[in-house]
Design a protein around this motif. Structure first.
Motif, short mmCIF file in Angstrom:
data_model
loop_
_atom_site.label_atom_id
_atom_site.label_comp_id
_atom_site.label_asym_id
_atom_site.label_seq_id
_atom_site.Cartn_x
_atom_site.Cartn_y
_atom_site.Cartn_z
N ALA A 66 0.83 -1.20 0.00
CA ALA A 66 0.00 0.00 0.00
C ALA A 66 0.87 1.26 0.00
O ALA A 66 0.60 2.22 -0.73
CB ALA A 66 -0.92 0.00 1.21
N VAL A 67 1.94 1.24 0.81
CA VAL A 67 2.84 2.39 0.86
C VAL A 67 3.62 2.51 -0.45
O VAL A 67 3.81 3.61 -0.97
CB VAL A 67 3.82 2.28 2.05
CG1 VAL A 67 4.80 3.45 2.04
CG2 VAL A 67 3.06 2.26 3.36
N LEU A 68 4.04 1.38 -1.01
CA LEU A 68 4.77 1.41 -2.28
C LEU A 68 3.89 2.00 -3.39
O LEU A 68 4.37 2.76 -4.23
CB LEU A 68 5.22 0.00 -2.67
CG LEU A 68 6.07 -0.10 -3.95
CD1 LEU A 68 7.40 0.64 -3.77
CD2 LEU A 68 6.32 -1.56 -4.33
N ASP A 69 2.61 1.69 -3.35
CA ASP A 69 1.67 2.26 -4.34
C ASP A 69 1.58 3.78 -4.17
O ASP A 69 1.48 4.52 -5.17
CB ASP A 69 0.28 1.64 -4.17
CG ASP A 69 0.23 0.19 -4.67
OD1 ASP A 69 1.15 -0.21 -5.40
OD2 ASP A 69 -0.73 -0.52 -4.31
N GLU A 70 1.61 4.23 -2.92
CA GLU A 70 1.58 5.68 -2.66
C GLU A 70 2.87 6.34 -3.17
O GLU A 70 2.83 7.44 -3.73
CB GLU A 70 1.44 5.94 -1.16
CG GLU A 70 0.08 5.63 -0.58
CD GLU A 70 -0.01 6.01 0.89
OE1 GLU A 70 -0.17 7.21 1.17
OE2 GLU A 70 0.11 5.12 1.75
N VAL A 71 3.99 5.65 -2.97
CA VAL A 71 5.28 6.16 -3.46
C VAL A 71 5.25 6.28 -4.98
O VAL A 71 5.70 7.28 -5.55
CB VAL A 71 6.45 5.24 -3.03
CG1 VAL A 71 7.75 5.67 -3.71
CG2 VAL A 71 6.63 5.25 -1.52
#
Length: 206
Positions: A66-71
């Motif tokens: 989820a965080v990687l998608d935000e990045v």
């Protein structure tokens, strides 16, 4: 023109700051996952190791992803604005994506290692190659990814190896025979045991 340039600069700085914050958030999740993975081998029982690895895989596939998608979204915003985060950080989306992929591979390898150890104890005749094959088959038909197969999913597995059971009552009886835990579904270890016995019976017939 000067005001526009200043506003653009402020906008770029804000985008970079957002990227840096997300990159830090990614590393704050990534680093503990790696540490927790190194601690898995310290757990005495293999079932405990398996549960620990599954929990890490869940964190990796959900929280970290989820965080990687935000990045990635933040990186795209920088690109669309005609700039990048290089002035603010050495971190890049590509680098974090590689970290994510590498950790995923390590986690899957660790899970296979633990499953192989468990299988070696419970099913002396299952080779690592067979275990990998069973795991791939099980995970393909475990559509809701809950670690067990319901009647429909299990029958799909059977169909793929030429053992489909057409009678619903016969299928229900078969699952009861396999379902050692009594939860009404076929868990991975129960599936390994069944497939091992199925292949053993086939080899005997031949």
């Amino acid at each position: 023109a000067l005001e526009e340039s200043h506003a653009l600069q402020k906008s770029h700085e804000a985008l970079r700051a957002a990227f840096v914050e997300l990159a830090s958030k990614f590393q704050a999740l990534y680093a503990p996952l790696k540490e927790e993975l190194s601690d898995v081998a310290k757990i005495d029982d293999m079932q405990g190791q398996l549960e620990a690895v599954d929990a890490l895989i869940n964190k990796h596939g959900n929280d970290l992803k989820a965080v990687l998608d935000e990045v990635e979204a933040s990186d795209l915003q920088l690109e669309e604005a005609g700039t990048n985060a290089a002035k603010a950080t050495y971190a890049t989306f590509e680098g974090m994506a590689l970290q994510y992929k590498a950790l995923g591979g390590i986690l899957e390898t660790q899970k296979t290692t633990v499953l192989t150890a468990i299988s070696s104890k419970e099913n002396q005749n299952v080779t690592p190659e067979e275990l990998a094959e069973y795991k791939e088959l099980f995970e393909f038909f475990d559509k809701n990814k809950n670690g067990s197969l319901n009647a429909s999913e299990f029958n799909g597995c059977l169909r793929s190896v030429g053992e489909e059971i057409l009678d619903p009552k016969e299928l229900e009886t078969k699952i009861k025979e396999i379902d050692e835990s009594g939860d009404g579904s076929v868990g991975f270890h129960e599936f390994i045991s069944y497939m091992s016995n199925l292949n053993k019976d086939t080899d005997t017939e031949e």
